[in-house]
Design a protein around this motif. Structure first.
Motif: not given
Length: 98
Positions: A61-80
């Motif tokens: 569960t922690i691994k899946a959450d971290l992977q999702q967080d990484i994807k979200n951060i990448d989206k934020i960085v790419n959009s900014s």
């Protein structure tokens, strides 16, 4: 099995073989203790196995959450990034005016 042990005990007591009965009873107590220790070790083994399953589920569960967080951060960085370029351009224009 219980009848067998009962007969052996009764036979030893009626024949006045107290020392043999004492040895027999100590042996029986040792067997019971060994049985209890085996049961406890099996129980502990099962509990450890269940705890490992729970920990593995938590880790997954922690691994899946971290992977999702990484994807979200990448989206934020790419959009900014385009905004960052625009802001830098505005700042550079204002610096030129002064």
């Amino acid at each position: 099995m219980i009848k067998f042990f009962r007969k052996v005990r009764h036979k030893m007591l009626t024949e006045n073989k107290f020392s043999k009965y004492l040895i027999y009873s100590i042996g029986e107590i040792i067997l019971v203790v060994i049985g209890i220790l085996i049961a406890l070790s099996i129980n502990n083994w099962n509990e450890e196995k269940q705890q490992k399953k729970v920990l593995n589920n938590i880790y997954a569960t922690i691994k899946a959450d971290l992977q999702q967080d990484i994807k979200n951060i990448d989206k934020i960085v790419n959009s900014s990034q385009p905004l960052e370029k625009d802001y830098l351009a505005i700042i550079n224009k204002k610096k030129r005016r002064f």
